[in-house]
Design a protein around this motif. Structure first.
Motif, mmCIF file in Angstrom:
data_model
loop_
_atom_site.group_PDB
_atom_site.id
_atom_site.type_symbol
_atom_site.label_atom_id
_atom_site.label_comp_id
_atom_site.label_asym_id
_atom_site.label_seq_id
_atom_site.Cartn_x
_atom_site.Cartn_y
_atom_site.Cartn_z
ATOM 1 N N ALA A 54 0.825 -1.245 -0.057
ATOM 2 C CA ALA A 54 0.132 -0.106 0.109
ATOM 3 C C ALA A 54 0.892 1.091 0.003
ATOM 4 O O ALA A 54 1.882 1.032 0.432
ATOM 5 C CB ALA A 54 -0.996 -0.115 1.079
ATOM 6 N N TRP A 95 0.971 5.142 1.476
ATOM 7 C CA TRP A 95 0.454 6.251 2.361
ATOM 8 C C TRP A 95 1.181 7.499 1.764
ATOM 9 O O TRP A 95 2.145 8.045 1.360
ATOM 10 C CB TRP A 95 1.044 5.978 3.752
ATOM 11 C CG TRP A 95 0.565 4.752 4.428
ATOM 12 C CD1 TRP A 95 0.810 3.424 3.854
ATOM 13 C CD2 TRP A 95 -0.319 4.488 5.585
ATOM 14 N NE1 TRP A 95 0.373 2.520 4.657
ATOM 15 C CE2 TRP A 95 -0.411 3.113 5.856
ATOM 16 C CE3 TRP A 95 -0.696 5.462 6.365
ATOM 17 C CZ2 TRP A 95 -1.040 2.753 6.789
ATOM 18 C CZ3 TRP A 95 -1.762 5.178 7.406
ATOM 19 C CH2 TRP A 95 -1.783 3.433 7.637
ATOM 20 N N ILE A 115 -4.568 6.060 1.463
ATOM 21 C CA ILE A 115 -3.880 4.917 1.491
ATOM 22 C C ILE A 115 -4.304 4.194 0.294
ATOM 23 O O ILE A 115 -5.799 3.649 0.149
ATOM 24 C CB ILE A 115 -3.997 3.818 2.825
ATOM 25 C CG1 ILE A 115 -3.599 4.873 4.094
ATOM 26 C CG2 ILE A 115 -3.258 2.877 2.733
ATOM 27 C CD1 ILE A 115 -4.137 4.130 5.227
ATOM 28 N N VAL A 125 -4.269 0.680 -1.913
ATOM 29 C CA VAL A 125 -4.021 -0.743 -1.969
ATOM 30 C C VAL A 125 -4.267 -1.103 -3.193
ATOM 31 O O VAL A 125 -4.326 -0.362 -4.006
ATOM 32 C CB VAL A 125 -4.857 -1.441 -0.994
ATOM 33 C CG1 VAL A 125 -4.658 -1.035 0.336
ATOM 34 C CG2 VAL A 125 -6.394 -1.158 -1.206
ATOM 35 N N HIS A 136 -4.041 -0.093 15.133
ATOM 36 C CA HIS A 136 -4.218 -0.890 14.015
ATOM 37 C C HIS A 136 -5.458 -1.127 13.462
ATOM 38 O O HIS A 136 -6.699 -0.974 14.257
ATOM 39 C CB HIS A 136 -3.570 -2.506 14.129
ATOM 40 C CG HIS A 136 -2.290 -2.548 14.943
ATOM 41 N ND1 HIS A 136 -1.249 -2.538 14.102
ATOM 42 C CD2 HIS A 136 -1.847 -2.447 16.204
ATOM 43 C CE1 HIS A 136 -0.147 -2.521 14.934
ATOM 44 N NE2 HIS A 136 -0.401 -2.635 16.073
ATOM 45 N N THR A 186 -7.645 -3.331 10.184
ATOM 46 C CA THR A 186 -7.740 -4.437 8.816
ATOM 47 C C THR A 186 -8.676 -4.022 7.659
ATOM 48 O O THR A 186 -9.697 -3.472 8.178
ATOM 49 C CB THR A 186 -7.903 -5.704 9.463
ATOM 50 O OG1 THR A 186 -7.749 -6.625 8.336
ATOM 51 C CG2 THR A 186 -9.300 -5.832 10.086
ATOM 52 N N HIS A 237 -3.063 -2.707 8.813
ATOM 53 C CA HIS A 237 -2.384 -1.331 8.545
ATOM 54 C C HIS A 237 -2.056 -0.881 10.106
ATOM 55 O O HIS A 237 -2.945 -1.031 10.941
ATOM 56 C CB HIS A 237 -3.381 -0.384 7.980
ATOM 57 C CG HIS A 237 -4.043 -0.835 6.608
ATOM 58 N ND1 HIS A 237 -3.448 -0.491 5.467
ATOM 59 C CD2 HIS A 237 -4.979 -1.376 6.360
ATOM 60 C CE1 HIS A 237 -4.075 -1.164 4.438
ATOM 61 N NE2 HIS A 237 -5.273 -1.586 5.023
ATOM 62 N N THR A 238 -0.890 -0.273 10.285
ATOM 63 C CA THR A 238 -0.310 0.330 11.532
ATOM 64 C C THR A 238 -0.389 1.856 11.308
ATOM 65 O O THR A 238 0.131 2.497 10.580
ATOM 66 C CB THR A 238 1.109 -0.113 11.716
ATOM 67 O OG1 THR A 238 0.975 -1.506 11.843
ATOM 68 C CG2 THR A 238 1.573 0.304 13.184
ATOM 69 N N HIS A 284 2.719 4.148 9.670
ATOM 70 C CA HIS A 284 2.221 4.295 8.313
ATOM 71 C C HIS A 284 2.660 3.122 7.292
ATOM 72 O O HIS A 284 3.280 3.013 6.458
ATOM 73 C CB HIS A 284 2.639 5.378 7.603
ATOM 74 C CG HIS A 284 1.797 6.746 8.001
ATOM 75 N ND1 HIS A 284 2.054 8.024 7.285
ATOM 76 C CD2 HIS A 284 1.046 6.889 9.007
ATOM 77 C CE1 HIS A 284 1.133 8.877 7.987
ATOM 78 N NE2 HIS A 284 0.646 8.240 9.262
ATOM 79 N N THR A 314 1.570 -0.853 5.895
ATOM 80 C CA THR A 314 0.817 -1.842 5.658
ATOM 81 C C THR A 314 1.497 -3.207 5.266
ATOM 82 O O THR A 314 2.512 -3.447 4.589
ATOM 83 C CB THR A 314 0.083 -1.407 4.490
ATOM 84 O OG1 THR A 314 -0.521 -0.219 4.689
ATOM 85 C CG2 THR A 314 -0.958 -2.703 3.717
#
Length: 773
Positions: free
Chosen positions: A539, A541, A557, A559, A574, A576, A590-591, A595, A597
């Motif tokens: 992904a 950011w 973001i 994907v 986090h 998902t 994703h955190t 930033h 994935t």
């Protein structure tokens, strides 16, 4: 030897201090693979690479492990570059094409095989042929054996060979002479000549003298053994030969000295028959002379000859008996008038006898039985209609078989009426969510806009248009009261935004922006993991642009495929996303603070439908079409596979207690699972006529859950989970909420509960949002 990947991860977890986040530093890329065999093979390859690399350093080993654990399928060019890198690190000599390269340390001089490549490109081990010599253990070793089986040898007449040996090599046909040589061979018959051909070798078949003799004996019907005598002399053991000893020297058994019980029974049987007169004693027959001496009796007037009996016999009447004897000769069946009246007063079914005894002077005066035909008819009807076994009918009330459920009025509070209707979206409203404070509700629809409404008044307070082509498929609030962050998915983009309105204080707004911006500093300092060379990151950011930033949209973001589901972790760092069409990259974690994935699955069996985090433990649930799998994010392993038994799972939700789960499916089923009890559903419910789109538990402590269906209704349930694990959950349907219209066979698409109150909001295909209270 360098430690393997699981050992390095285990050591890393042991050295790291415990943090507030149970998987803050865990790398999820490819660790939750569905194939255990693939994971084991990968570990073996890493161990082998570590041994060959020698003392190159742990840093290079970690880079190779990260490359091997990538979530992408490498292209042909990338694969060749990786192979060249591995070949540079390991000294390999390639002797010939098509044969596996051999390493110097692996050469074994005692190998008795060679590795070749067959026509399909697969490896094939060819062993050397065993050639027995004269001084070997097998002194009678034969030549190559033909392995054609039952195939006639005439099939090979047009070929130079006659078959194949055990190694697959051709057995060539022996050289044949000309016609003159064959004629001479037939005239001069050698010893053992048969004129036949061996089917295995093609050579003339010659037999030895012993084999010829055996054939002759079989043809004549004789025994194959010369020592066998077909006519031995008879030994008369029991006639002419007297034995001094008995045939058996065993001692006499004890039963021979005891009387036989069987014989005693037979004797008593005969004794009883004699006593009863059924068996008469034997009397010797009389002689003819004795019979003639029998005394004869004659009448005085008959003379010496007997007169034959007359057919007419005169019977003399008996004189009248005296009066005192007449009473004794009366029949015993005399019926009195009282007995007759009592018998006639009874019902025919209660009478002991169907007739009343009567007296007749003679048998010819007895009339025929007047009810004979009726009795025969009733008997035939009984045999025809009456059952052979009497079955008692069970008189059970059907209502008593139903479980005793409490009345819905006793289970209040729960939503019953539509309090507010929100209008403003053009087209379907696909997703709806209430913020953690319970003051506002966010929605997203086909018009590509995200709107925020006041929950009680229904007034729109903020909106932003994210796309003009794609619909907003999901909106979810960050589950924390210290920030006001909303995540929305449209197409392949995920937007993180901070809606601004009067209820958001400047302090809360600034704290929310700081949480979203801290990840950019993390990436700038170089702490973010770099993607492998030549591979596209999972992904990207980035900032969305000035126009969207002015509206409060701060992060974008991107994907690889369209996102349908967003689910946050309880701590808010986090979240998902699920892209059902993304194949291997369909599930991503994703955190927010980094930033970052990550793709946790290299291979996922089935199409991912939705995913969610456990409400209290570090567990991760992923639902495919027919299975829900539970993974431990700390141990990085599969814990349980839940089988709801549905054809296509649409959504699921986890109880706040963490031990129960509900799942909805497109085949109209609502399934309740007890995670500690079994992987099969505890209860299956079917209350809808169309597909179930979403299911939700109430997160504020109320025993409520609901589902939304394409039939335009919401079904509210009372679901109480007792603290005692020996008791079963109480599931009672309490209310059906109707109000949404069905448009193009689509009804209610999403719903969400209020964090504290027994209220819920629903989003419908008719373009409205409804608050139920």
């Amino acid at each position: 030897m360098a430690p393997t990947l699981p050992e390095r991860k285990r050591k890393t977890r042991e050295l790291e201090p415990e943090s507030d986040d149970e998987f803050a530093n865990v790398v999820f890329d490819g660790v939750l693979s569905q194939s255990e065999d693939e994971f084991d093979d990968l570990s073996d390859e890493e161990d082998k690479d570590d041994d060959e690399s020698g003392n190159e350093g742990s840093q290079s080993n970690d880079e190779e492990d990260d490359a091997l654990l990538s979530d992408d399928i490498p292209s042909d060019v990338d694969g060749e570059e990786e192979i060249r890198k591995l070949l540079k690190n390991v000294e390999i000599e390639i002797d010939e094409p098509g044969v596996d390269p051999k390493r110097e340390e692996e050469e074994d001089p005692d190998k008795n095989y060679t590795v070749e490549t067959d026509a399909n490109g697969n490896e094939r081990y060819v062993y050397e042929e065993i050639d027995p010599i004269y001084d070997s253990d097998d002194s009678d070793a034969q030549g190559p054996v033909n392995t054609i089986g039952d195939i006639p040898l005439s099939f090979y007449d047009t070929y130079p060979h006659i078959g194949y040996d055990i190694n697959g090599k051709k057995i060539m046909r022996p050289a044949a002479g000309d016609a003159l040589q064959n004629l001479l061979d037939s005239i001069e018959i050698p010893k053992g000549w048969t004129g036949l051909t061996d089917i295995n070798t093609g050579n003339p078949l010659n037999l030895t003298q012993e084999e010829l003799e055996l054939v002759r004996r079989v043809q004549m019907g004789l025994s194959t053994d010369d020592l066998h005598d077909p006519y031995p002399e008879m030994v008369e053991y029991f006639t002419s030969k007297e034995e001094k000893m008995p045939l058996s020297a065993a001692p006499e058994p004890k039963r021979r000295f005891l009387p036989s019980k069987h014989e005693a029974k037979q004797v008593m049987k005969l004794v009883r028959a004699i006593r009863e007169g059924r068996i008469l004693p034997y009397k010797p027959p009389r002689s003819a002379r004795g019979r003639s001496r029998r005394r004869r009796r004659f009448t005085l007037t008959s003379g010496k000859t007997r007169r034959p009996k007359s057919p007419i016999r005169c019977t003399f009447l008996r004189p009248n008996s005296p009066p005192w004897l007449r009473h004794e000769l009366q029949p015993a069946c005399r019926i009195f008038a009282e007995e007759r009246e009592a018998w006639e007063a009874l019902d025919p079914e209660e009478r002991e006898k169907d007739y009343m005894p009567q007296k007749y002077g003679a048998l010819r005066k007895v009339p025929a039985w007047d009810t004979l035909v009726n009795e025969r008819f009733e008997r035939c009807m009984d045999l025809y209609l009456a059952p052979r076994v009497r079955k008692n009918r069970l008189n059970i009330d059907p209502n008593s078989l139903l479980p005793k459920l409490p009345s819905p009025s006793e289970l209040k509070p729960f939503p019953t009426v539509a309090q507010t209707i929100f209008r403003g979206h053009d087209g379907r409203v696909r997703s709806v969510a209430i913020d953690p404070t319970g003051l506002t509700v966010a929605s997203g629809g086909d018009d590509g806009t995200v709107r925020v409404w006041e929950l009680l008044t229904g007034r729109q307070i903020w909106s932003v248009k994210l796309s003009s082509d794609e619909a907003v498929n999901a909106v979810r609030w960050r589950p924390s009261k210290d920030s006001f962050i909303l995540a929305a998915a449209t197409g392949e983009d995920i937007f993180l935004m901070v809606p601004t309105h009067a209820s958001v204080t400047p302090t809360l707004d600034q704290a929310s922006r700081d949480i979203l911006s801290v990840g950019f500093g993390y990436a700038t300092n170089g702490q973010k993991q770099a993607a492998p060379t030549g591979k596209e990151p999972p992904a990207k950011w980035a900032r969305p642009g000035t126009k969207l930033e002015d509206d409060g949209v701060l992060i974008r973001i991107t994907v690889r495929s369209t996102v349908k589901v967003i689910s946050w972790h309880r701590r808010g760092d986090h979240f998902t996303t699920v892209s059902p069409s993304g194949q291997r990259s369909s599930v991503a974690i994703h955190t927010l603070s980094k930033h970052l994935t990550q793709i946790p699955f290299r291979k996922l069996s089935g199409l991912a439908q939705t995913a969610a985090f456990h409400p209290s433990r570090p567990l991760f649930f992923v639902a495919t079409q027919q299975t829900i799998r539970c993974y431990d994010l700390q141990k990085l392993e599969l814990i349980k596979a839940i089988q709801p038994g549905a054809k296509w799972i649409s959504s699921f939700d986890i109880h706040p207690g963490g031990d129960n789960l509900i799942a909805g499916s497109y085949d109209k089923r609502l399934l309740w699972h007890d995670l500690d009890l079994s992987n099969r559903p505890y209860k299956t419910m079917r209350f809808h006529g169309e597909a179930i789109r979403t299911v939700r538990f109430h997160k504020g402590g109320l025993p409520l859950f609901a589902d939304a269906s394409d039939d335009g209704t919401l079904q509210i349930f009372h679901g109480k989970v007792p603290s005692d694990q020996l008791e079963n959950p109480t599931i009672v349907p309490v209310k059906i909420l109707k109000g949404h219209k069905v448009v193009s066979k689509l009804g209610v698409l999403d719903m969400d509960w209020h964090p504290k109150e027994p209220w819920c909001v629903s989003a419908g295909a008719d373009g409205t949002i409804r608050l139920w209270m």
